[in-house]
Write an enzyme that holds these catalytic residues in place. Structure first.
Site, PDB file in Angstrom:
ATOM      1  CG  HIS A   1      54.583 -33.630  10.884  1.00 38.80           C
ATOM      2  ND1 HIS A   1      53.919 -32.735  10.369  1.00 38.80           N
ATOM      3  CD2 HIS A   1      54.717 -32.935  12.371  1.00 38.80           C
ATOM      4  CE1 HIS A   1      54.036 -31.550  11.194  1.00 38.80           C
ATOM      5  NE2 HIS A   1      54.609 -31.950  12.466  1.00 38.80           N
TER       6      HIS A   1
ATOM      7  CG  LEU B   1      59.925 -33.619 -10.794  1.00 44.53           C
ATOM      8  CD1 LEU B   1      59.366 -32.397 -11.451  1.00 44.53           C
ATOM      9  CD2 LEU B   1      59.308 -34.613  -9.757  1.00 44.53           C
TER      10      LEU B   1
ATOM     11  CG  ASP C   1      49.634 -25.033   6.783  1.00 43.81           C
ATOM     12  OD1 ASP C   1      49.860 -25.490   7.753  1.00 43.81           O
ATOM     13  OD2 ASP C   1      49.087 -23.955   7.011  1.00 43.81           O
TER      14      ASP C   1
HETATM   15  C1  FPP Z   1      52.613 -28.082   8.293  1.00 41.68           C
HETATM   16  O1  FPP Z   1      51.642 -28.704   9.027  1.00 41.68           O
HETATM   17  C2  FPP Z   1      53.549 -29.085   7.896  1.00 41.68           C
HETATM   18  C3  FPP Z   1      54.910 -29.069   8.513  1.00 41.68           C
HETATM   19  C4  FPP Z   1      55.553 -28.178   9.267  1.00 41.68           C
HETATM   20  C5  FPP Z   1      55.951 -30.148   7.898  1.00 41.68           C
HETATM   21  C6  FPP Z   1      55.742 -30.924   6.646  1.00 41.68           C
HETATM   22  C7  FPP Z   1      56.321 -32.227   6.576  1.00 41.68           C
HETATM   23  C8  FPP Z   1      55.855 -33.090   5.975  1.00 41.68           C
HETATM   24  C9  FPP Z   1      54.766 -33.225   4.988  1.00 41.68           C
HETATM   25  C10 FPP Z   1      56.250 -34.672   6.295  1.00 41.68           C
HETATM   26  C11 FPP Z   1      57.601 -34.910   6.065  1.00 41.68           C
HETATM   27  C12 FPP Z   1      58.024 -34.320   4.563  1.00 41.68           C
HETATM   28  C13 FPP Z   1      59.347 -34.916   4.100  1.00 41.68           C
HETATM   29  C14 FPP Z   1      59.665 -34.393   2.721  1.00 41.68           C
HETATM   30  C15 FPP Z   1      60.105 -36.056   4.606  1.00 41.68           C
HETATM   31  P1  FPP Z   1      51.603 -28.212  10.602  1.00 41.68           P
HETATM   32  O2  FPP Z   1      52.259 -28.963  11.335  1.00 41.68           O
HETATM   33  O3  FPP Z   1      51.972 -26.565  10.521  1.00 41.68           O
HETATM   34  O4  FPP Z   1      49.873 -28.173  10.474  1.00 41.68           O
HETATM   35  P2  FPP Z   1      48.741 -27.248  11.258  1.00 41.68           P
HETATM   36  O5  FPP Z   1      49.053 -26.003  10.810  1.00 41.68           O
HETATM   37  O6  FPP Z   1      47.516 -27.995  11.105  1.00 41.68           O
HETATM   38  O7  FPP Z   1      49.355 -27.215  12.568  1.00 41.68           O
END
Ligand code: FPP
Length: 247
Positions: free
Chosen positions: A42, A136, A25
């Site tokens: 992201h 893993l 997050d």
């Molecule tokens: C949360 O941050 C994160 C996500 C919704 C997406 C997670 C994706 C990645 C880490 C990158 C891609 C992953 C792979 C495996 C290819 P948020 O957008 O909710 O952040 P915020 O709460 O600060 O707005």
């Protein structure tokens, strides 16, 4: 302490968790702090995924679960959904050879019917290509919601009962567990959530029943294997009682 020093301490302590789950997050906040578009948060989060996978191999974990995209995330603006889906494809294509070389088995978990054909093809491809690896297991949760997973399990059990292949009296925890997406995987020992939010957010509601929680303020794009090792080290000092008293 450096990551190597943390790792040395983990090894001295002995038993490591079998399964670590992470709610990744804070990508959006990381981008906002830098006046960048959310998609760049992201993209930088992808580097942290690599850190988490490599760190898990170094620490000797059996399973790493990563919550990458929830069912609720489909409701984000279409540009962000598209960016996340293409990052997923890019991650899979770019990392596939490395994952295979490192003996990583990838299991993608969630309602995959909702993925675009290209994303679906990419995830099916990496699951097939890594199916026989056993160093893993990385469980990538995409288009996943725990309540939907539980409803799906209930529906399957009900269908078997209606068909006559299952007696409702035989529905116990093991029978239920067998119908979850995560069938065959141990429950997480440790859940890490980045960015300081103190929520489960509809992630593995069944499987997390006795999991130790570790919430850190670090935003996901800043996460490194050092954060993973620090979490494991802290976990090793906890006493898990599973509702019982200590002998
Ligand atoms: C949360 O941050 C994160 C996500 C919704 C997406 C997670 C994706 C990645 C880490 C990158 C891609 C992953 C792979 C495996 C290819 P948020 O957008 O909710 O952040 P915020 O709460 O600060 O707005």
């Amino acid at each position: 302490m450096t990551s190597d020093e943390l790792l040395a301490r983990i090894r001295l302590n002995g038993a490591v968790p079998r399964h670590v789950a992470i709610i990744m997050d804070g990508n959006g906040r990381w981008a906002r702090e830098r006046h960048l578009p959310r998609a760049l948060g992201h993209r930088n989060g992808m580097k942290s995924v690599r850190e988490a996978v490599e760190g898990s191999i170094q620490a000797g974990l059996e399973v790493l679960s990563l919550f990458a995209f929830s069912q609720e995330n489909w409701q984000r603006p279409v540009t962000e959904v598209t960016a996340l889906m293409s990052l997923l494809e890019e991650y899979v294509e770019r990392e596939k050879a490395e994952l295979i070389a490192n003996g990583v088995r990838v299991r993608v978990i969630g309602d995959l019917d909702r993925l675009s054909p290209a994303a679906r093809q990419a995830v099916d491809g990496v699951m097939d290509a890594t199916a026989h690896n056993d160093r893993l297991t990385v469980q990538l949760f995409i288009s996943y919601g725990a309540r939907a997973e539980l409803v799906r399990a209930a529906r399957r059990l009900a269908a078997a009962a209606v068909e006559g292949t299952l007696d409702p009296a035989d529905i116990d925890e093991d029978a239920f567990r067998a119908h979850l997406y995560t069938n065959g995987s141990p429950d997480p020992d440790l859940l890490i959530r980045t960015s300081g939010e103190q929520r489960i957010s509809n992630f593995m509601l069944w499987q997390l029943a006795y999991t130790e929680l570790h919430i850190i303020p670090v935003l996901w794009p800043d996460f490194t294997r050092r954060d993973l090792f620090a979490a494991i080290l802290e976990y090793q000092s906890r006493e898990r009682r599973f509702g019982k008293v200590t002998a």
